[in-house]
Design an enzyme around this catalytic site. Structure first.
Site, short mmCIF file in Angstrom:
data_model
loop_
_atom_site.label_atom_id
_atom_site.label_comp_id
_atom_site.label_asym_id
_atom_site.label_seq_id
_atom_site.Cartn_x
_atom_site.Cartn_y
_atom_site.Cartn_z
N THR A 13 37.81 43.46 41.28
CA THR A 13 36.91 42.96 40.05
C THR A 13 37.36 43.71 38.84
O THR A 13 37.15 43.12 37.87
CB THR A 13 35.62 43.27 40.38
OG1 THR A 13 35.12 42.63 41.71
CG2 THR A 13 34.57 43.08 39.25
N SER A 56 40.14 42.60 46.78
CA SER A 56 40.41 43.53 47.93
C SER A 56 40.02 43.08 49.32
O SER A 56 40.36 43.39 50.31
CB SER A 56 39.81 44.96 47.67
OG SER A 56 38.31 44.84 48.03
N THR A 87 36.57 46.79 44.99
CA THR A 87 35.69 47.81 45.73
C THR A 87 35.31 47.41 47.26
O THR A 87 34.86 48.31 47.84
CB THR A 87 34.09 47.77 44.85
OG1 THR A 87 33.57 46.43 44.97
CG2 THR A 87 34.35 48.40 43.49
N ASP A 88 35.48 46.19 47.56
CA ASP A 88 34.89 45.85 48.98
C ASP A 88 35.77 46.52 50.10
O ASP A 88 35.00 46.89 51.12
CB ASP A 88 35.21 44.39 49.03
CG ASP A 88 34.29 43.44 48.36
OD1 ASP A 88 33.22 44.02 47.94
OD2 ASP A 88 34.59 42.38 48.13
#
Ligand code: ASP
Length: 326
Positions: A13, A56, A87-88
């Site tokens: 992101t 990710s 972030t995932d």
């Protein structure tokens, strides 16, 4: 003299924008944007290397290994590195690098919860914070670190805890290592459980299965059928599982597939405590290995690395049974 920091971009992101009518999608201006980011100039001499530009959820253990090799090769010319990531799956990539990187120089992961089209975007602040930590004299020999929301966490303990908040990344059980304050970086503690498992290869065929009440053994059976080398079972509480999966677990152990038990609880470790059928103590006697306080996705990464290094179940088992980092 200013430190020389390498920023390696992988996507996420932090590198995305809203593009109507497609929604939030990768944007190819990110690396270029970083090269001319004025606030970074004040902190360090920056080079930017675009490793990939993927969300990710597209990240996988084979790409993680490539990323680790790239960092070890390139960091020799720098004082530290910052890796931007989605972030995932950040906590998995950061943890694999924590285990296998050869360098002791600072390697810092950062990301953003908000894309570049949102109000109050967190990416720029997180990147500057991460570069400041990478350039700090105190950041070496601490393992891979994660800097988000002005906080410094260890790759081993950090978890994405919320799907949207900017303070999503925390170490729920043990807390942060330090903070990014306007005047300086402050470390409050050291991670005692730093672990290195140096290897140039990994074994991706390791599964993770979460227990829920009344489940049967069909997922474990599928893992066995697909040749998994090990299965991480996210058990209830201290390490207890539903009775109905026991025949499948026993079958896996008979076939020399390593079963590692971790807890599906938010924090805490598993223990050989309950002696009733399918309790942790009972399972340990059956040959199940207790995985300490490591969370399921990270234990899976650790097993991939261990099988990459040792190549056989006997040595991996030996390592795990003697492992005080669990
Ligand atoms: N889905 C995004 C990713 O992990 C989320 C993020 O970067 O925050 O790439």
């Amino acid at each position: 003299m200013k430190k020389k920091i390498l920023i390696v971009t992988t996507g996420g992101t932090i590198a995305m924008k809203h593009n109507s009518p497609f929604g939030v999608v990768p944007n190819d201006e990110f690396a270029e944007h970083l090269r001319s980011f004025p606030q970074l100039d004040e902190v360090a001499v920056i080079d930017v290397f675009e490793f990939s530009n993927i969300p990710s959820p597209f990240m996988n253990p084979v790409i993680m290994l490539e990323l680790a090799k790239t960092i070890d090769k390139m960091i020799t010319d720098y004082d530290g590195a910052v890796i931007t990531h989605g972030t995932d799956t950040l906590e998995e990539t950061a943890y694999m690098l924590d285990l296998i990187l050869k360098t002791n120089k600072p390697v810092i992961f950062t990301a953003a919860m908000r894309s570049n089209s949102e109000l109050g975007l967190d990416g720029p602040r997180n990147i500057v914070g991460a570069v400041r930590v990478a350039a700090s004299e105190q950041s070496s020999n601490r393992g891979v670190l994660v800097v988000m929301n002005d906080e410094v966490d260890s790759a081993r303990d950090v978890v994405k805890t919320d799907s949207s908040k900017t303070d999503s990344f925390i170490s729920p059980s043990l807390g942060l290592l330090g903070v990014v304050d306007p005047d300086r970086i402050i470390f409050y503690r050291r991670l005692e459980k730093l672990e290195k498992i140096l290897t140039d290869s990994i074994e991706p065929n390791i599964d993770l299965i979460k227990c829920c009440s009344g489940m049967d053994g069909r997922f474990i059976d599928a893992s066995i059928k697909n040749g998994a080398k090990a299965i991480v079972v996210e058990a209830f509480g201290r390490g207890n599982v539903p009775k109905t999966i026991l025949p499948s677990l026993e079958n896996a152990i008979k076939k020399n597939i390593i079963i590692v038990l971790v807890s599906r609880t938010y924090t805490g470790r598993v223990l050989a405590e309950y002696g009733y059928e399918e309790g942790g103590l009972f399972l340990q006697k059956k040959g199940v290995i207790l995985g300490g306080d490591l969370k399921g996705p990270k234990m899976r990464i650790k097993l991939m690395v261990l099988f990459g290094k040792y190549g056989n179940a006997t040595d991996v088992k030996k390592y795990l049974l003697n492992n005080k980092e669990n």
